[in-house]
Scaffold this active site. Structure first.
Site, PDB file in Angstrom:
ATOM      1  N   GLY A   9       0.824  -1.216   0.000  1.00 45.92           N
ATOM      2  CA  GLY A   9       0.000   0.000   0.000  1.00 45.92           C
ATOM      3  C   GLY A   9       0.850   1.254   0.000  1.00 45.92           C
ATOM      4  N   VAL A  34      -3.124  -7.348  -2.274  1.00 50.96           N
ATOM      5  CA  VAL A  34      -2.566  -8.187  -1.201  1.00 50.96           C
ATOM      6  C   VAL A  34      -3.548  -9.265  -0.720  1.00 50.96           C
ATOM      7  CG1 VAL A  34      -0.922  -6.447  -0.339  1.00 50.96           C
ATOM      8  CG2 VAL A  34      -3.245  -6.543   0.629  1.00 50.96           C
ATOM      9  N   ASN A  66       1.156  -2.411   5.298  1.00 50.81           N
ATOM     10  CA  ASN A  66       0.466  -1.126   5.448  1.00 50.81           C
ATOM     11  C   ASN A  66      -0.830  -1.053   4.638  1.00 50.81           C
ATOM     12  OD1 ASN A  66       0.405   2.004   5.752  1.00 50.81           O
ATOM     13  ND2 ASN A  66       0.487   1.661   3.540  1.00 50.81           N
ATOM     14  N   SER A  94      -4.430   0.328  13.864  1.00 51.04           N
ATOM     15  CA  SER A  94      -5.186   1.574  14.005  1.00 51.04           C
ATOM     16  C   SER A  94      -5.717   1.708  15.431  1.00 51.04           C
ATOM     17  CB  SER A  94      -6.384   1.573  13.048  1.00 51.04           C
ATOM     18  OG  SER A  94      -7.265   2.622  13.355  1.00 51.04           O
ATOM     19  N   TYR A 112     -13.676  -2.556  10.311  1.00 53.65           N
ATOM     20  CA  TYR A 112     -12.295  -2.045  10.369  1.00 53.65           C
ATOM     21  C   TYR A 112     -11.686  -2.295  11.756  1.00 53.65           C
ATOM     22  CZ  TYR A 112      -8.565   1.479   9.643  1.00 53.65           C
ATOM     23  OH  TYR A 112      -7.369   2.145   9.519  1.00 53.65           O
ATOM     24  N   ALA A 172     -12.494  -4.676  13.822  1.00 59.08           N
ATOM     25  CA  ALA A 172     -12.231  -6.122  13.923  1.00 59.08           C
ATOM     26  C   ALA A 172     -10.975  -6.493  13.145  1.00 59.08           C
ATOM     27  CB  ALA A 172     -13.429  -6.909  13.393  1.00 59.08           C
ATOM     28  N   LYS A 217      -8.361  -4.623  12.382  1.00 60.34           N
ATOM     29  CA  LYS A 217      -7.127  -4.128  12.997  1.00 60.34           C
ATOM     30  C   LYS A 217      -6.862  -4.802  14.345  1.00 60.34           C
ATOM     31  CE  LYS A 217      -6.000  -1.137   9.755  1.00 60.34           C
ATOM     32  NZ  LYS A 217      -4.806  -1.356   8.911  1.00 60.34           N
ATOM     33  N   ILE A 220      -4.675  10.464  10.793  1.00 63.88           N
ATOM     34  CA  ILE A 220      -3.521  10.936  10.021  1.00 63.88           C
ATOM     35  C   ILE A 220      -4.044  11.569   8.723  1.00 63.88           C
ATOM     36  CG2 ILE A 220      -1.326  10.260   8.948  1.00 63.88           C
ATOM     37  CD1 ILE A 220      -1.402   9.673  11.999  1.00 63.88           C
TER      38      ILE A 220
HETATM   39  P1  NAP Z   1      -4.578   5.651   1.714  1.00 67.08           P
HETATM   40  O1  NAP Z   1      -3.991   7.017   1.604  1.00 67.08           O
HETATM   41  O2  NAP Z   1      -5.985   5.412   1.322  1.00 67.08           O
HETATM   42  O3  NAP Z   1      -3.625   4.626   0.902  1.00 67.08           O
HETATM   43  C1  NAP Z   1      -3.912   3.261   0.912  1.00 67.08           C
HETATM   44  C2  NAP Z   1      -2.847   2.521   0.163  1.00 67.08           C
HETATM   45  O4  NAP Z   1      -3.147   1.115   0.250  1.00 67.08           O
HETATM   46  C3  NAP Z   1      -2.794   2.853  -1.327  1.00 67.08           C
HETATM   47  O5  NAP Z   1      -1.444   2.765  -1.735  1.00 67.08           O
HETATM   48  C4  NAP Z   1      -3.614   1.723  -1.957  1.00 67.08           C
HETATM   49  O6  NAP Z   1      -3.218   1.438  -3.305  1.00 67.08           O
HETATM   50  C5  NAP Z   1      -3.217   0.570  -1.061  1.00 67.08           C
HETATM   51  N1  NAP Z   1      -4.166  -0.529  -1.059  1.00 67.08           N
HETATM   52  C6  NAP Z   1      -5.466  -0.533  -0.676  1.00 67.08           C
HETATM   53  N2  NAP Z   1      -5.984  -1.757  -0.842  1.00 67.08           N
HETATM   54  C7  NAP Z   1      -4.979  -2.550  -1.307  1.00 67.08           C
HETATM   55  C8  NAP Z   1      -4.889  -3.901  -1.689  1.00 67.08           C
HETATM   56  N3  NAP Z   1      -5.944  -4.713  -1.617  1.00 67.08           N
HETATM   57  N4  NAP Z   1      -3.698  -4.375  -2.141  1.00 67.08           N
HETATM   58  C9  NAP Z   1      -2.622  -3.562  -2.230  1.00 67.08           C
HETATM   59  N5  NAP Z   1      -2.646  -2.263  -1.901  1.00 67.08           N
HETATM   60  C10 NAP Z   1      -3.820  -1.763  -1.449  1.00 67.08           C
HETATM   61  O7  NAP Z   1      -4.475   5.090   3.212  1.00 67.08           O
HETATM   62  P2  NAP Z   1      -3.592   5.581   4.455  1.00 67.08           P
HETATM   63  O8  NAP Z   1      -4.402   6.527   5.231  1.00 67.08           O
HETATM   64  O9  NAP Z   1      -2.223   5.927   4.013  1.00 67.08           O
HETATM   65  O10 NAP Z   1      -3.570   4.217   5.283  1.00 67.08           O
HETATM   66  C11 NAP Z   1      -2.475   3.317   5.258  1.00 67.08           C
HETATM   67  C12 NAP Z   1      -2.651   2.315   6.384  1.00 67.08           C
HETATM   68  O11 NAP Z   1      -2.725   3.000   7.627  1.00 67.08           O
HETATM   69  C13 NAP Z   1      -3.932   1.482   6.288  1.00 67.08           C
HETATM   70  O12 NAP Z   1      -3.690   0.178   6.725  1.00 67.08           O
HETATM   71  C14 NAP Z   1      -4.869   2.173   7.253  1.00 67.08           C
HETATM   72  O13 NAP Z   1      -5.838   1.307   7.749  1.00 67.08           O
HETATM   73  C15 NAP Z   1      -3.904   2.621   8.320  1.00 67.08           C
HETATM   74  N6  NAP Z   1      -4.382   3.728   9.127  1.00 67.08           N
HETATM   75  C16 NAP Z   1      -4.630   4.955   8.579  1.00 67.08           C
HETATM   76  C17 NAP Z   1      -5.075   5.978   9.395  1.00 67.08           C
HETATM   77  C18 NAP Z   1      -5.362   7.378   8.874  1.00 67.08           C
HETATM   78  O14 NAP Z   1      -5.860   8.199   9.652  1.00 67.08           O
HETATM   79  N7  NAP Z   1      -5.075   7.694   7.636  1.00 67.08           N
HETATM   80  C19 NAP Z   1      -5.286   5.746  10.759  1.00 67.08           C
HETATM   81  C20 NAP Z   1      -5.029   4.502  11.280  1.00 67.08           C
HETATM   82  C21 NAP Z   1      -4.559   3.490  10.448  1.00 67.08           C
HETATM   83  P3  NAP Z   1      -3.875   2.175  -4.620  1.00 67.08           P
HETATM   84  O15 NAP Z   1      -4.366   3.523  -4.161  1.00 67.08           O
HETATM   85  O16 NAP Z   1      -2.743   2.218  -5.574  1.00 67.08           O
HETATM   86  O17 NAP Z   1      -4.983   1.313  -5.084  1.00 67.08           O
END
Ligand code: NAP
Length: 242
Positions: free
Chosen positions: A11, A63, A88, A140, A153, A155, A157, A186
């Site tokens: 990701g 993934v 990630n 998360s 979500y 569940a 995490k 974030i």
């Molecule tokens: P984001 O900006 O939406 O980016 C998500 C990334 O994951 C993108 O590169 C997307 O690829 C990729 N992705 C999604 N589904 C995928 C799959 N099935 N196979 C491979 N790649 C996949 O998300 P983010 O906010 O950076 O979040 C990253 C991680 O942090 C996630 O696990 C999320 O749950 C966790 N998180 C985020 C926050 C927050 O506040 N942002 C808080 C807690 C946890 P494409 O776009 O190229 O399709």
């Protein structure tokens, strides 16, 4: 000359994953950058990584698709073993439980849990042989505190937190360290549309986190400085959940 360490980040085309790729490139890792569909953003991340003088191999696959993971990684793993894997990739599909359909439930769980399983298992076999490695799972706050509207979500995490601890105990003797980083709110695409006036009062530090806030902790966890840390969930949440 000693080969450079490799970090596989899932990701990584944007958001937190992209910041992790940039941070680990600065640390001197060659990057294997997985993402699902956004080739343009992934190419931009690759250009940033290469500016640091390290290489970036783009690996688009889902993934949650075991066969796709296998065909992308197996040939690479014949010659190389990532020192670090950062699981990630993830997404949220929020809705109250009473309205949640099976696709929303299974999809979110599958990317977080099947994704972790398929990617990690393949690399782990090599890590076990080499008797070294670092695995970092991005979880998360929702998986720690539970969040209304995010039963799926939370569940997913929470499941990944359990897997982190179990695997850490399982592979510690082989010098493979497994930890999780748990971000709060974030600034990424994922949180872009959330109502900031309702979120900010929940954050003692008074601001959303930046992807780099999370990436810095991952950078530490895959460094030699973190050699005695395993099975831990490190929160990066501005105090949202203590
Ligand atoms: P984001 O900006 O939406 O980016 C998500 C990334 O994951 C993108 O590169 C997307 O690829 C990729 N992705 C999604 N589904 C995928 C799959 N099935 N196979 C491979 N790649 C996949 O998300 P983010 O906010 O950076 O979040 C990253 C991680 O942090 C996630 O696990 C999320 O749950 C966790 N998180 C985020 C926050 C927050 O506040 N942002 C808080 C807690 C946890 P494409 O776009 O190229 O399709």
């Amino acid at each position: 000359m000693e080969k450079r360490r490799i970090a596989l980040i899932t990701g990584g085309s944007k958001g937190i994953g992209a910041a992790i790729a940039a941070a680990l490139a600065r640390d001197g890792f060659d990057i294997w950058l997985n993402y699902r569909s956004d080739h343009e953003s992934a190419s931009r991340v690759a250009a940033e990584v290469e500016k640091e003088g390290t290489s970036c191999l783009l690996l688009p696959f889902d993934v949650a698709d075991g066969e796709a993971v296998k065909s992308a990684l197996t040939p690479l793993l014949e010659n190389d073993t990532p020192y670090a894997v950062v699981n990630n990739a993830g997404y949220a599909k929020d809705t109250i439980m009473a309205m949640m359909n099976e696709r929303e439930w299974k999809g979110v769980l599958s990317v977080a849990l099947d994704g972790f399983f398929f990617v990690t298992r393949l690399v782990l076999v090599n890590m076990l042989r080499k008797r070294q490695g670092r695995i970092v799972n991005i979880v998360s706050t929702s998986g720690q505190s539970g969040m209304p509207g995010q039963t799926n979500y939370s569940a997913a995490k929470a499941g990944l937190i359990g897997a982190t601890k179990a695997l850490a105990a399982e592979v510690a003797k082989r010098n493979i360290l497994v930890n999780a980083v748990s971000p709060g709110f974030i600034e990424t695409d994922m949180t872009h549309d959330l109502p900031k006036d309702r979120i900010l009062p929940m954050i003692p530090l008074g601001r959303l986190g930046k992807p780099a806030d999370v990436a810095d902790v991952v950078s530490f966890l895959v460094s030699d400085k973190a050699a005695y840390i395993t099975g831990q969930i490190i929160a990066v949440n501005g105090g949202t959940y203590m």
